[in-house]
Design a protein around this motif. Sequence first.
Motif, PDB file in Angstrom:
ATOM      1  N   GLY A  73       0.814  -1.214   0.000  1.00  0.00           N
ATOM      2  CA  GLY A  73       0.000   0.000   0.000  1.00  0.00           C
ATOM      3  C   GLY A  73       0.846   1.262   0.000  1.00  0.00           C
ATOM      4  O   GLY A  73       2.064   1.206   0.104  1.00  0.00           O
ATOM      5  N   VAL A  74       0.167   2.392  -0.137  1.00  0.00           N
ATOM      6  CA  VAL A  74       0.870   3.676  -0.091  1.00  0.00           C
ATOM      7  C   VAL A  74       0.768   4.215   1.322  1.00  0.00           C
ATOM      8  O   VAL A  74      -0.315   4.234   1.900  1.00  0.00           O
ATOM      9  N   ASN A  75       1.888   4.643   1.899  1.00  0.00           N
ATOM     10  CA  ASN A  75       1.811   5.248   3.222  1.00  0.00           C
ATOM     11  C   ASN A  75       2.205   6.712   3.151  1.00  0.00           C
ATOM     12  O   ASN A  75       2.660   7.196   2.113  1.00  0.00           O
ATOM     13  N   SER A  76       2.050   7.410   4.256  1.00  0.00           N
ATOM     14  CA  SER A  76       2.241   8.859   4.170  1.00  0.00           C
ATOM     15  C   SER A  76       3.689   9.229   3.882  1.00  0.00           C
ATOM     16  O   SER A  76       3.963  10.337   3.445  1.00  0.00           O
ATOM     17  N   GLN A  77       4.628   8.305   4.138  1.00  0.00           N
ATOM     18  CA  GLN A  77       6.026   8.655   3.873  1.00  0.00           C
ATOM     19  C   GLN A  77       6.457   8.379   2.439  1.00  0.00           C
ATOM     20  O   GLN A  77       7.321   9.072   1.921  1.00  0.00           O
ATOM     21  N   ASN A  78       5.889   7.333   1.834  1.00  0.00           N
ATOM     22  CA  ASN A  78       6.412   7.009   0.496  1.00  0.00           C
ATOM     23  C   ASN A  78       5.548   7.551  -0.637  1.00  0.00           C
ATOM     24  O   ASN A  78       5.830   7.308  -1.797  1.00  0.00           O
ATOM     25  N   GLN A  79       4.499   8.295  -0.317  1.00  0.00           N
ATOM     26  CA  GLN A  79       3.631   8.757  -1.412  1.00  0.00           C
ATOM     27  C   GLN A  79       4.385   9.646  -2.405  1.00  0.00           C
ATOM     28  O   GLN A  79       4.194   9.530  -3.616  1.00  0.00           O
ATOM     29  N   ASP A  80       5.279  10.496  -1.877  1.00  0.00           N
ATOM     30  CA  ASP A  80       6.017  11.378  -2.783  1.00  0.00           C
ATOM     31  C   ASP A  80       7.024  10.601  -3.615  1.00  0.00           C
ATOM     32  O   ASP A  80       7.292  10.949  -4.766  1.00  0.00           O
ATOM     33  N   VAL A  81       7.578   9.550  -3.013  1.00  0.00           N
ATOM     34  CA  VAL A  81       8.529   8.717  -3.757  1.00  0.00           C
ATOM     35  C   VAL A  81       7.825   8.092  -4.955  1.00  0.00           C
ATOM     36  O   VAL A  81       8.328   8.112  -6.085  1.00  0.00           O
ATOM     37  N   ILE A  82       6.623   7.550  -4.707  1.00  0.00           N
ATOM     38  CA  ILE A  82       5.878   6.899  -5.790  1.00  0.00           C
ATOM     39  C   ILE A  82       5.542   7.908  -6.876  1.00  0.00           C
ATOM     40  O   ILE A  82       5.703   7.649  -8.066  1.00  0.00           O
ATOM     41  N   ARG A  83       5.113   9.103  -6.464  1.00  0.00           N
ATOM     42  CA  ARG A  83       4.802  10.144  -7.443  1.00  0.00           C
ATOM     43  C   ARG A  83       6.035  10.475  -8.284  1.00  0.00           C
ATOM     44  O   ARG A  83       5.963  10.594  -9.500  1.00  0.00           O
ATOM     45  N   GLN A  84       7.155  10.620  -7.606  1.00  0.00           N
ATOM     46  CA  GLN A  84       8.366  11.010  -8.322  1.00  0.00           C
ATOM     47  C   GLN A  84       8.805   9.933  -9.314  1.00  0.00           C
ATOM     48  O   GLN A  84       9.132  10.223 -10.466  1.00  0.00           O
ATOM     49  N   ILE A  85       8.770   8.678  -8.865  1.00  0.00           N
ATOM     50  CA  ILE A  85       9.149   7.579  -9.757  1.00  0.00           C
ATOM     51  C   ILE A  85       8.253   7.597 -10.991  1.00  0.00           C
ATOM     52  O   ILE A  85       8.715   7.524 -12.123  1.00  0.00           O
ATOM     53  N   TYR A  86       6.951   7.750 -10.755  1.00  0.00           N
ATOM     54  CA  TYR A  86       5.995   7.725 -11.852  1.00  0.00           C
ATOM     55  C   TYR A  86       6.269   8.858 -12.839  1.00  0.00           C
ATOM     56  O   TYR A  86       6.284   8.674 -14.054  1.00  0.00           O
ATOM     57  N   ASP A  87       6.501  10.050 -12.287  1.00  0.00           N
ATOM     58  CA  ASP A  87       6.704  11.211 -13.161  1.00  0.00           C
ATOM     59  C   ASP A  87       8.010  11.130 -13.950  1.00  0.00           C
ATOM     60  O   ASP A  87       8.144  11.715 -15.018  1.00  0.00           O
ATOM     61  N   GLN A  88       8.985  10.408 -13.409  1.00  0.00           N
ATOM     62  CA  GLN A  88      10.273  10.304 -14.106  1.00  0.00           C
ATOM     63  C   GLN A  88      10.233   9.341 -15.278  1.00  0.00           C
ATOM     64  O   GLN A  88      11.102   9.377 -16.138  1.00  0.00           O
ATOM     65  N   MET A  89       9.237   8.474 -15.314  1.00  0.00           N
ATOM     66  CA  MET A  89       9.190   7.499 -16.409  1.00  0.00           C
ATOM     67  C   MET A  89       8.730   8.174 -17.700  1.00  0.00           C
ATOM     68  O   MET A  89       7.723   8.870 -17.697  1.00  0.00           O
ATOM     69  N   PRO A  90       9.459   7.958 -18.805  1.00  0.00           N
ATOM     70  CA  PRO A  90       9.032   8.558 -20.071  1.00  0.00           C
ATOM     71  C   PRO A  90       7.837   7.801 -20.649  1.00  0.00           C
ATOM     72  O   PRO A  90       7.692   6.605 -20.437  1.00  0.00           O
ATOM     73  N   ASP A  91       6.983   8.520 -21.398  1.00  0.00           N
ATOM     74  CA  ASP A  91       5.826   7.899 -22.062  1.00  0.00           C
ATOM     75  C   ASP A  91       6.282   6.971 -23.176  1.00  0.00           C
ATOM     76  O   ASP A  91       7.355   7.212 -23.723  1.00  0.00           O
ATOM     77  N   PRO A  92       5.546   5.982 -23.600  1.00  0.00           N
ATOM     78  CA  PRO A  92       4.360   5.435 -22.960  1.00  0.00           C
ATOM     79  C   PRO A  92       4.719   4.565 -21.752  1.00  0.00           C
ATOM     80  O   PRO A  92       5.759   3.934 -21.747  1.00  0.00           O
ATOM     81  N   LYS A  93       3.844   4.561 -20.769  1.00  0.00           N
ATOM     82  CA  LYS A  93       4.110   3.773 -19.566  1.00  0.00           C
ATOM     83  C   LYS A  93       2.818   3.208 -19.013  1.00  0.00           C
ATOM     84  O   LYS A  93       1.751   3.770 -19.254  1.00  0.00           O
TER      85      LYS A  93
END
Lengths: 290, 173
Positions: free
Chosen positions: B56-76
């Motif tokens: 699950g997503v917890n309050s500490q890793n939510q930004d990490v997940i967002r950052q990883i996602y945003d760093q991936m180039p399209d298509p993903k």
Amino acid sequence: MTVFSTAAVIIYLVFSPLIACLFSGVDRVVTARMQGRRGPKLMQPWYDLVKLFSKESTSVNDIQKILVMAHCFFAIFSGAIFFSGEDVLLVLFALTMAEVFLILAAYSVNAAYSELGAQRELLQMMAYEPMTLLTAVGFYLSTGSFKVEDIIGTDLPLIIKMPGFFIGFFFIMIVKLRKSPFDLSTSHHAHQELIKGLTGDLSGPVYGFSELAELYEEVLMLGIAALFFITSDPISYLWALIAIAVIMFCMSLIDNIFPRVKWEVLLKTAWLVTIFAGGANLVILSLLRK
Amino acid sequence: MRISKSPWLLHYDGSSCNGCDIEVLAATTPRFDVERFGIINTGNPKHADIFLCTGGVNSQNQDVIRQIYDQMPDPKVVLACGICACDGGIFKDCYNILGGTDTVIPVDVYVPGCAVRPEALIDGVVKALKLLDEKADKMKRGEYRSMTSAEYAEALKIKGQLAEAADTEEKDA
Ligand code: SF4
């Protein structure tokens, strides 16, 4: 440039990526079989390359793109000099230049893993450059010329005169083709330590260009290895091909037998091999020349 | 050539109990060998096509997940692996858990199971590959760009407000 060398350069420029992809494809399948897996399709590296060029183009800064392009250009350029039969020294220096551009690209993004990768790449270069230069000197001592067309014009395969150089060159090829140790500045292994390090901040087409450069480099390195076997006799090209196949297989084997070699070991052993295998051969060759 | 011939994968462990992660790794072992589909476990978001999230997503890793996602180039595409990643699972009521992966980034494929079986995982990845091809085609025609995590948060917010408005309307009526 003769017709022969022009043809060689054109073949090199057009078909190198395909040939190198086939080589690495075979290598990946062989590796998988050694580990008891089925492994990917034969042309998997080619699919990977094409995919990278179809991805979204993002780069951390503009200079990074330019530097990676320069890296790719010099890698291709050094190979072209080699296959046109020119000076080996020039080839090696152009190749070093290509390497330097990639390192600059990694430094330019100012990211932790890229920087660490760049530093490690510099260390690696320090480990293998002496042996590459020594190999060129070896070619000179045994044929009296640095030119590729003279080197392949001998009557006896050079491996007979230069076994020490060959061992040394084989050793650094494992590093240069990014096989082993596993914590190299960047490697194709999933279990590597630096999250792709040197190329960690390249993505999409930019990363594609660095991969392309690597494919051209692979063909060039195998070409230099083939110099040890090619003579004025046309049949020797066949021997060189067989030798390359054996070399590739041995590299896979070594990588799989010693999957956890670290870069410190590389630093210590690379110079030892250079001094003992390359150096001893050098002394004997120069004594023979007198 | 289709992008699905060379899907590179990034595996991120959210607040998983590690059960799912072991199964993800099991998929790369000789028995399941995902490399036969050309799948590589890259460990680098900038090289990845598939984002595989466990736990699950917890309050500490939510930004990490967002950052990883945003760093991936399209298509993903994003794969939520295991019931924890789908909706919080057994940890759902913990004080620090926000919910499944889709509380912070858009998820394309949900793979249930506790722990997720390697077979189910491979099934999920195969589904994701079809999506990846579709996205790549649309991208070529210039019709597609994936949402950034900020846009997704905005969309979630609007959705929440709409639901709230509907709720009050119901009460009023
Ligand atoms: S789904 Fe089950 S096995 Fe997977 S992380 Fe959650 S609790 Fe662990």
